[in-house]
Motif scaffolding. Structure first.
Motif, short mmCIF file in Angstrom:
data_model
loop_
_atom_site.label_atom_id
_atom_site.label_comp_id
_atom_site.label_asym_id
_atom_site.label_seq_id
_atom_site.Cartn_x
_atom_site.Cartn_y
_atom_site.Cartn_z
N ILE A 1 0.67 -1.52 0.04
CA ILE A 1 0.58 -0.07 0.28
C ILE A 1 1.29 1.41 0.06
CG2 ILE A 1 -0.72 -0.02 2.47
CD1 ILE A 1 -2.55 1.03 0.10
N LEU A 2 2.10 0.81 1.11
CA LEU A 2 2.55 2.61 0.72
C LEU A 2 3.15 3.38 -0.81
CD1 LEU A 2 4.59 1.91 4.03
CD2 LEU A 2 2.76 3.84 3.32
N LYS A 3 3.83 1.96 -1.39
CA LYS A 3 4.06 1.76 -2.64
C LYS A 3 2.75 2.45 -4.07
CE LYS A 3 6.83 -0.20 -6.81
NZ LYS A 3 7.78 -1.24 -6.32
N ALA A 4 1.61 1.41 -3.66
CA ALA A 4 0.60 1.71 -4.68
C ALA A 4 -0.57 3.46 -4.04
CB ALA A 4 -0.51 0.53 -4.00
N GLY B 1 -1.69 6.81 -3.24
CA GLY B 1 -1.50 8.00 -4.25
C GLY B 1 -1.88 8.07 -5.71
N ARG B 2 -1.90 6.90 -6.24
CA ARG B 2 -1.97 6.64 -7.72
C ARG B 2 -3.63 5.91 -8.42
NH1 ARG B 2 2.06 2.62 -9.76
NH2 ARG B 2 1.80 1.85 -7.80
N PHE B 3 -4.32 6.55 -9.39
CA PHE B 3 -5.38 6.13 -9.36
C PHE B 3 -5.55 4.67 -10.72
CE2 PHE B 3 -6.93 10.78 -9.28
CZ PHE B 3 -8.25 10.52 -8.16
N TYR B 4 -6.52 3.65 -10.15
CA TYR B 4 -6.23 2.97 -11.05
C TYR B 4 -7.61 2.33 -12.04
CZ TYR B 4 -2.02 1.86 -8.35
OH TYR B 4 -0.74 1.22 -7.09
N VAL C 1 -14.73 2.95 -14.29
CA VAL C 1 -13.65 4.90 -13.65
C VAL C 1 -12.65 4.55 -13.00
CG1 VAL C 1 -16.63 4.24 -13.19
CG2 VAL C 1 -15.14 2.91 -11.52
N ARG C 2 -12.03 5.72 -12.15
CA ARG C 2 -10.90 5.31 -11.68
C ARG C 2 -11.42 5.25 -9.92
NH1 ARG C 2 -8.16 10.90 -12.41
NH2 ARG C 2 -10.40 11.98 -11.87
N ALA C 3 -10.28 4.11 -9.73
CA ALA C 3 -9.94 3.88 -8.37
C ALA C 3 -8.96 4.20 -7.86
CB ALA C 3 -9.89 2.09 -7.92
N LEU C 4 -8.77 5.46 -6.67
CA LEU C 4 -7.86 5.51 -5.81
C LEU C 4 -7.12 4.69 -4.24
CD1 LEU C 4 -5.44 8.63 -5.43
CD2 LEU C 4 -7.51 9.28 -3.77
N ALA C 5 -5.82 4.61 -4.66
CA ALA C 5 -5.57 3.32 -3.50
C ALA C 5 -5.10 5.00 -2.46
CB ALA C 5 -4.18 2.80 -3.65
N THR C 6 -5.41 4.86 -1.40
CA THR C 6 -4.51 5.15 0.23
C THR C 6 -4.40 4.17 1.16
OG1 THR C 6 -4.74 7.21 1.42
CG2 THR C 6 -7.51 6.41 0.76
N LEU D 1 0.54 11.58 4.39
CA LEU D 1 0.51 11.01 2.91
C LEU D 1 -0.77 10.55 2.91
CD1 LEU D 1 3.51 7.61 3.26
CD2 LEU D 1 3.52 10.43 1.70
N ALA D 2 -1.72 10.51 3.42
CA ALA D 2 -2.84 10.08 3.40
C ALA D 2 -4.02 12.20 2.96
CB ALA D 2 -3.35 9.48 4.73
N TRP D 3 -3.28 12.71 3.74
CA TRP D 3 -3.43 13.94 3.63
C TRP D 3 -3.31 14.70 2.27
CZ3 TRP D 3 -6.62 17.97 3.79
CH2 TRP D 3 -6.21 18.66 3.71
N ARG D 4 -2.16 14.09 1.43
CA ARG D 4 -2.05 14.46 -0.21
C ARG D 4 -2.37 14.01 -1.15
NH1 ARG D 4 4.52 13.05 0.28
NH2 ARG D 4 5.30 14.80 1.81
N ASP D 5 -3.02 11.91 -0.97
CA ASP D 5 -3.68 11.44 -1.24
C ASP D 5 -5.93 11.65 -1.51
OD1 ASP D 5 -1.74 9.62 -1.90
OD2 ASP D 5 -2.90 8.83 0.16
N PHE D 6 -5.53 12.32 -0.10
CA PHE D 6 -7.74 13.41 -0.44
C PHE D 6 -7.58 14.53 -0.48
CE2 PHE D 6 -8.50 9.55 2.68
CZ PHE D 6 -9.84 10.10 2.23
N ARG D 7 -6.35 15.11 -1.15
CA ARG D 7 -6.12 16.15 -1.77
C ARG D 7 -6.28 16.49 -3.43
NH1 ARG D 7 -0.90 20.32 -0.67
NH2 ARG D 7 -1.74 21.51 -2.04
#
Length: 300
Positions: free
Chosen positions: A247-250, A252-255, A264-269, A284-290
């Motif tokens: 998860i730490l590598k996955a 912050g990215r859309f799949y 549709v798009r799936a965001l991993a956080t 890191l979670a804050w970056r993902d939610f932004r």
């Protein structure tokens, strides 16, 4: 000595029970408590006869063998009658069904439902997953099923199991604060889990349990039809995206996530429970939610 009031005794008892629940002790296996430390000092009863010493005569071992005529009589005896064939099993109707059979039955049943309410009712009666028999309640979903944003976690915990909805405990409170930080609440999102029943002791779901529940999750996503999926944690990310990365590598990215009628798009956080254990990773979670907020606004 001051006397303890009934209110204080009740409060202490509730705190004692909460301690055991948080420790994963949530099932009573016997009516009376057992002192396992005392039992450890008690020698176990001998259930088998003592084996003959290594230097025992060989003749003693020979005497333990059956006579030759007994062996020949068994060989010449007529074969035992064959057992009548077992009646065909209806897969998915028993927790003893093989996991692959239960998964096949789950896939067939999930295709038959046309609404989320029908899917929830189907899961309430489905007994092909053994988790149903150890959980108190089915934690199917929470939030707004008409929302275009869907959060998917791993599995219910103790609080979710009591309430019957996902993300009701400390992890849910943190998730609510994370959503509020980007202007969202549960009326603007649909919340579910990869597995709708709590695994005993808050353990991770097994591969077999995930396989049985996967058809229901896929149908739940199709019926909710979100524009964006947020995968909370490693199990949800792997189940939705198919990635082998941690998860730490996955994160912050859309799949891409393909449904029968569109992709549709799936965001991993990161999962809120992980953030409670590792608060330094909230950055890191804050970056993902932004990134999620930008995607909702059409800017990412």
């Amino acid at each position: 000595m001051p006397m303890t009031s009934s209110a204080d005794a009740q409060r202490d008892l509730i705190a004692y029970l909460d301690f055991h629940v948080e420790s994963g002790v949530d099932l009573a296996l016997d009516e009376a408590p057992h002192d396992r430390f005392q039992e450890a000092d008690t020698p176990a009863p001998t259930l088998l006869r003592t084996a003959p010493a290594r230097d025992a005569p060989v003749e003693a071992a020979r005497r333990a063998l059956p006579p030759r005529d007994a062996v020949s009589s068994r060989e010449e005896a007529p074969p035992a009658p064959e057992k009548a064939p077992s009646p065909p099993r209806t897969y998915g109707q028993s927790a003893s069904a093989k996991p692959e059979e239960a998964a096949t039955d789950a896939r067939a049943r999930a295709r038959e439902v046309g609404t989320l309410a029908e899917l929830e009712a189907l899961l309430a009666d489905f007994d092909g997953c053994p988790l149903r028999f150890t959980a108190k309640n089915l934690a199917f979903s929470d939030g707004n099923p008409a929302a275009k944003l869907m959060f998917i976690g791993e599995a219910p915990g103790a609080d979710e199991d009591r309430v019957g909805k996902p993300f009701m405990g400390r992890s849910g409170q943190l998730l609510d604060r994370m959503m509020a930080a980007i202007g969202l609440d549960r009326t603007m999102a649909y919340v579910a889990n990869v597995v709708p029943w709590r695994p005993p002791g808050n353990r991770e779901p097994t591969i077999q349990e995930l396989a049985v529940c996967r058809p229901f999750l896929e149908r739940q996503i199709e019926l909710a039809d979100p524009d964006i999926i947020v995968c909370l944690g490693n199990p949800a990310t792997k189940a939705i995206t198919g990635t082998k990365d941690g998860i730490l590598k996955a994160r912050g990215r859309f799949y891409p996530y393909a449904m029968s009628h569109r992709t549709v798009r799936a965001l991993a956080t990161l999962h809120p429970a992980y953030l409670l254990r590792q608060p330094m990773q909230k950055r890191l979670a804050w970056r993902d939610f932004r990134l999620l907020r930008a995607a909702l606004d059409g800017k990412a």
